[in-house]
Design an enzyme around this catalytic site. Structure first.
Site, short mmCIF file in Angstrom:
data_model
loop_
_atom_site.label_atom_id
_atom_site.label_comp_id
_atom_site.label_asym_id
_atom_site.label_seq_id
_atom_site.Cartn_x
_atom_site.Cartn_y
_atom_site.Cartn_z
N GLY A 46 0.83 -1.19 0.00
CA GLY A 46 0.00 0.00 0.00
C GLY A 46 0.87 1.24 0.00
O GLY A 46 2.01 1.21 0.47
N GLN A 51 3.34 9.92 0.79
CA GLN A 51 4.60 9.16 0.95
C GLN A 51 5.52 9.32 -0.26
O GLN A 51 6.68 8.89 -0.21
CB GLN A 51 4.30 7.67 1.14
CG GLN A 51 3.71 7.33 2.50
CD GLN A 51 3.55 5.82 2.61
OE1 GLN A 51 2.59 5.26 2.09
NE2 GLN A 51 4.48 5.17 3.28
N CYS A 93 5.81 -0.22 7.18
CA CYS A 93 5.48 1.01 6.45
C CYS A 93 6.71 1.42 5.65
O CYS A 93 7.82 1.44 6.19
CB CYS A 93 5.10 2.11 7.43
SG CYS A 93 4.68 3.67 6.62
N LEU A 94 6.52 1.74 4.37
CA LEU A 94 7.67 2.12 3.53
C LEU A 94 8.37 3.39 4.04
O LEU A 94 9.55 3.58 3.78
CB LEU A 94 7.24 2.32 2.08
CG LEU A 94 6.79 1.05 1.34
CD1 LEU A 94 6.30 1.40 -0.06
CD2 LEU A 94 7.91 0.01 1.27
N HIS A 135 -4.46 1.73 7.27
CA HIS A 135 -3.11 2.28 7.41
C HIS A 135 -2.90 3.45 6.44
O HIS A 135 -2.40 4.51 6.81
CB HIS A 135 -2.10 1.14 7.16
CG HIS A 135 -0.65 1.54 7.20
ND1 HIS A 135 0.22 1.11 8.18
CD2 HIS A 135 0.08 2.33 6.39
CE1 HIS A 135 1.42 1.62 7.97
NE2 HIS A 135 1.36 2.37 6.88
N GLU A 136 -3.32 3.24 5.17
CA GLU A 136 -3.10 4.27 4.14
C GLU A 136 -4.02 5.48 4.35
O GLU A 136 -3.61 6.61 4.12
CB GLU A 136 -3.29 3.70 2.73
CG GLU A 136 -2.40 2.49 2.40
CD GLU A 136 -0.93 2.68 2.71
OE1 GLU A 136 -0.43 3.82 2.69
OE2 GLU A 136 -0.26 1.65 2.99
N HIS A 139 -2.46 7.69 6.75
CA HIS A 139 -1.43 8.53 6.10
C HIS A 139 -2.09 9.77 5.49
O HIS A 139 -1.60 10.89 5.66
CB HIS A 139 -0.74 7.77 4.96
CG HIS A 139 0.43 6.94 5.39
ND1 HIS A 139 1.52 7.46 6.05
CD2 HIS A 139 0.71 5.62 5.22
CE1 HIS A 139 2.41 6.48 6.27
NE2 HIS A 139 1.93 5.35 5.79
#
Ligand code: CO
Length: 170
Positions: A46, A51, A93-94, A135-136, A139
């Site tokens: 994701g 990001q 998480c990236l 999660h996204e 963000h």
């Protein structure tokens, strides 16, 4: 298509609420293609637009199903309509390379959004896709997974991240 640079914590853009997308232009479509490319290149499941440094309410997901076929989805202006239940599972998480944390999320969620063709879509249910969407969407609201931790665990985690940043291991 190009692979974009992933913004890492503690970059400020990750703390800012992203802007609603008012129209899907050629530029929006190009951004979405590049987000999908960037997500896959980094083995992410994701990705939120902030990001990659763009403060717009867009997220992409790519999840393998039981047959290892990848299902991709693009959600523009996603809104959580309903949620219920609780699950406690590990996430990465990236923007936090190498960090894995157990995070509490709703078990069931219903999300409305628009896809890259401007069509209204609804995704609801349980499981990994639903966890990734939560999660996204966090963000997009300017929150990261460490903001979901109990306060002492969050402080401890920030200290650990700062150690890793100092060591150049971030
Ligand atoms: Co993330």
């Amino acid at each position: 298509m190009s692979v974009l640079e992933i913004v890492k914590y503690p970059n400020k853009i990750l703390k800012q609420k992203t802007k609603i997308v008012r129209g899907i232009t050629a530029e929006t479509k190009k951004l979405i293609k590049n987000m999908i490319e960037t997500m896959k290149k980094n083995n992410g499941i994701g990705l939120a637009a902030n990001q990659v440094g763009v403060s717009l309410r867009i997220l992409t997901v790519a999840l393998p199903d039981e047959n290892k076929k990848i299902t991709e989805a693009v959600l523009i202006n996603p809104v959580i309509q309903k949620k219920s239940g609780r699950v406690f599972e590990e996430e990465g998480c990236l923007s936090f390379p190498g960090l894995y944390l157990k995070i509490k999320r709703a078990k069931y969620v219903k999300v409305n959004a628009v896809n890259e063709r401007g069509k209204v879509i609804t995704i609801e249910g349980e499981g990994l896709l639903i966890r990734v969407l939560q999660h996204e969407i966090d963000h997009l609201d300017g929150k990261t997974f460490i903001d979901r931790l109990p306060v002492l665990k969050k402080l401890k985690t920030i200290r650990e991240i700062n150690r890793r940043i100092k060591k150049g291991n971030w």
